[in-house]
Design a protein around this motif. Structure first.
Motif, PDB file in Angstrom:
ATOM      1  N   VAL B  60       0.840  -1.206   0.000  1.00 36.29           N
ATOM      2  CA  VAL B  60       0.000   0.000   0.000  1.00 36.29           C
ATOM      3  C   VAL B  60       0.876   1.258   0.000  1.00 36.29           C
ATOM      4  N   ASP B  61       2.067   1.201   0.629  1.00 33.12           N
ATOM      5  CA  ASP B  61       2.965   2.369   0.627  1.00 33.12           C
ATOM      6  C   ASP B  61       3.425   2.697  -0.794  1.00 33.12           C
ATOM      7  N   GLU B  62       3.843   1.654  -1.492  1.00 31.30           N
ATOM      8  CA  GLU B  62       4.298   1.864  -2.878  1.00 31.30           C
ATOM      9  C   GLU B  62       3.150   2.365  -3.748  1.00 31.30           C
ATOM     10  N   ASP B 121     -11.194  -6.568  -2.434  1.00 31.40           N
ATOM     11  CA  ASP B 121     -11.332  -6.361  -0.989  1.00 31.40           C
ATOM     12  C   ASP B 121     -11.310  -7.697  -0.275  1.00 31.40           C
ATOM     13  N   GLY B 122     -10.687  -7.713   0.898  1.00 29.41           N
ATOM     14  CA  GLY B 122     -10.610  -8.945   1.680  1.00 29.41           C
ATOM     15  C   GLY B 122      -9.270  -9.635   1.434  1.00 29.41           C
ATOM     16  N   ILE B 147      -3.181  -6.398  -2.759  1.00 29.89           N
ATOM     17  CA  ILE B 147      -4.001  -7.385  -2.045  1.00 29.89           C
ATOM     18  C   ILE B 147      -4.813  -6.698  -0.940  1.00 29.89           C
ATOM     19  N   ASN B 148      -6.065  -7.084  -0.822  1.00 26.90           N
ATOM     20  CA  ASN B 148      -6.967  -6.499   0.185  1.00 26.90           C
ATOM     21  C   ASN B 148      -7.026  -4.979   0.016  1.00 26.90           C
ATOM     22  N   TRP B 153      -6.393   0.526   1.830  1.00 26.25           N
ATOM     23  CA  TRP B 153      -6.427   1.929   1.368  1.00 26.25           C
ATOM     24  C   TRP B 153      -7.218   2.789   2.359  1.00 26.25           C
ATOM     25  N   ASN B 154      -8.321   2.244   2.845  1.00 21.32           N
ATOM     26  CA  ASN B 154      -9.129   2.957   3.842  1.00 21.32           C
ATOM     27  C   ASN B 154      -8.427   3.025   5.192  1.00 21.32           C
ATOM     28  N   GLN B 155      -7.727   1.943   5.535  1.00 21.49           N
ATOM     29  CA  GLN B 155      -7.019   1.941   6.832  1.00 21.49           C
ATOM     30  C   GLN B 155      -5.969   3.049   6.876  1.00 21.49           C
ATOM     31  N   TYR B 156      -5.380   3.353   5.737  1.00 18.45           N
ATOM     32  CA  TYR B 156      -4.364   4.403   5.665  1.00 18.45           C
ATOM     33  C   TYR B 156      -4.996   5.777   5.387  1.00 18.45           C
TER      34      TYR B 156
END
Lengths: 152, 165
Positions: B60-62, B121-122, B147-148, B153-156
């Motif tokens: 997700v960072d990349e 998602d998931g 993945i997921n 994306w929402n968590q960040y």
């Protein structure tokens, strides 16, 4: 209250339960028929069935729900319909409980194909209440007939 | 005359209900616009990903770094109803089940120099893997799967488009 009144009350109650149960299943089936692709994704996410059965289930199950619901409302083929109703509810409760136990966070796919309907113990409880209604109606159909009373 | 009981009725009614449901279900599927294939290799994505050199799993960072550098295009592999409820900002919807029909329409809108990131998602959802492999097979270069994706994306708290936004 004499016996006759009890029978009348039971007949009215059973009639209402039958209509409500039928409406519930029709309401559950129609959104899945309208968006079979999304429902197939939900069936896959449950991770219970093998690949070969996912699309077949997504196609077949909503129509089975609607047909059983229609039979319940119209009062046609009630013995078969009520057995299938109970079987469906048991299968749904088992599938939901299994995934809650595994901690898999998925959409229910119960009454819609939108992602907002996640599964939790409340979902299982709702299905258990519906199962209680369908068990009651199964008793009305099978036990009352045997005792010589006209079934509903 | 032989008596019929609810039990004996149920014995023939249950298979009859099954047969009628199956007949309507598969008949309706044949005549409707969006025919669902009877069989679909739902779990092939993961094994394909493992064997494909062109598809990578991106963190997700990349993904966020590429997003802010405007070097990437996200493609949402979930069914359209999920996409409509919310998606990564600017993402295109290309449900895996409809990829063959809609891919060219989407690909026309994507600049060839962009890095394509598919997501669903998931943690167990592999639609993004499958879609990434599919796009790769079509000739797309620089394809990754997040993945997921929707959840992380929402968590960040990264930018999303929702019906209310």
């Amino acid at each position: 209250m004499n016996k006759l009144n009890w029978i009348k009350i039971n007949r009215k109650t059973a009639f209402l339960v039958r209509l409500v149960l039928g409406a519930i299943l029709i309401a559950a089936g129609i959104p899945k028929i309208l968006d079979t692709v999304s429902f197939a994704g939900m069936v896959y996410n449950y991770q219970i069935l093998p690949d070969q059965l996912i699309n077949l289930t997504a196609l077949f199950l909503p129509w089975l729900e609607v047909l059983v619901g229609v039979l319940m409302i119209t009062g046609v083929w009630l013995p078969g319909a009520v057995i299938l109703y109970n079987g469906l509810m048991l299968a749904f409760i088992a599938a939901l409980s299994f995934n809650i136990y595994r901690g898999v966070d998925i959409s229910c796919g119960c009454f819609s194909t939108s992602p907002g309907e996640s599964i939790d113990m409340g979902t299982v409880l709702r299905d258990v209440v519906i199962l209680a209604g369908s068990l009651y109606f199964a008793a009305v159909v099978f036990i009352k007939k045997i005792s010589g009373e006209r079934p509903l | 005359m032989r008596m019929t009981t609810p039990f004996t009725n149920a014995l023939w009614q249950i298979p009859a209900i099954f047969l009628i449901s199956a007949g309507i279900a598969f008949g309706f599927n044949q005549v409707r616009g969006k025919t669902l294939p009877l069989f679909c290799p739902w779990s092939q994505g993961v094994s394909h990903t493992a064997s494909s050199e062109n598809v990578s799993i991106i963190s997700v960072d990349e993904a966020a770094a590429l997003f802010y550098a405007d070097q990437t295009v996200f493609i949402d592999a979930r069914p359209e109803s999920f996409y409509n409820q919310g998606h990564i900002r600017g993402a295109f919807s290309l449900p895996f089940q409809e990829a063959e029909e809609k891919c060219f329409e989407i690909m026309e809108k994507i600049s060839p120099d962009k890095h394509i990131i598919t997501y669903c998602d998931g943690a167990t959802c592999d639609l993004c893997d499958k879609l990434a492999v599919f796009l790769c097979d079509l000739g797309c270069e620089n394809v990754s799967a997040l993945i997921n994706g929707w959840t992380v994306w929402n968590q960040y708290n990264l930018p999303v488009d929702t019906p209310n936004s």
